[in-house]
Design an enzyme around this catalytic site. Structure first.
Site, PDB file in Angstrom:
ATOM      1  N   CYS A   1       2.677  -6.316   5.930  1.00 35.97           N
ATOM      2  CA  CYS A   1       2.290  -5.174   5.225  1.00 35.97           C
ATOM      3  C   CYS A   1       0.715  -5.160   4.712  1.00 35.97           C
ATOM      4  CB  CYS A   1       3.170  -4.988   4.044  1.00 35.97           C
ATOM      5  SG  CYS A   1       2.970  -3.555   3.005  1.00 35.97           S
TER       6      CYS A   1
ATOM      7  N   CYS B   1       0.223  -4.423   1.115  1.00 35.63           N
ATOM      8  CA  CYS B   1       0.648  -5.428   0.289  1.00 35.63           C
ATOM      9  C   CYS B   1      -0.304  -6.673   0.300  1.00 35.63           C
ATOM     10  CB  CYS B   1       2.061  -6.117   0.781  1.00 35.63           C
ATOM     11  SG  CYS B   1       3.243  -5.212   0.859  1.00 35.63           S
TER      12      CYS B   1
END
Length: 100
Positions: free
Chosen positions: A70, A73
């Protein structure tokens, strides 16, 4: 008269310990593994340790549910790290890898 205490899960051995609330900022150590309870970094949680920190501890817990693939993230990780450094021991910051 007894002092108010807080239950805090150790970030290393995950044992829940009771600490006088007014001593949380004094660098308390875990009586089991002798490491500091707060080191200014998010705690790496797993399915097995999540409940111990969230349900058994008295501190508010801010959890970053992240995944290695991600991009947002990964971009958020340094900000989350800085928040942990600034806000501990008022709150526990933790990370949970959703891929594991």
């Amino acid at each position: 008269m007894t002092a108010n205490t807080s239950q805090v899960a150790c970030q290393h051995c995950h044992r829940v310990v009771r600490i006088p609330s007014d001593r949380l900022a004094d660098g308390p150590q875990c009586p089991a593994c002798h490491t500091t309870l707060f080191d200014g970094h998010p705690v790496e949680l797993t399915d097995a340790t999540f409940a111990r920190h969230v349900a058994e501890g008295d501190l508010p817990v801010v959890v970053d549910f992240w995944a290695p693939w991600c991009g947002p993230c990964r971009m958020m990780a340094p900000v989350f790290e800085e928040a942990a450094r600034r806000r501990e021991p008022a709150a526990r910051f933790a990370k949970l890898n959703t891929e594991e």
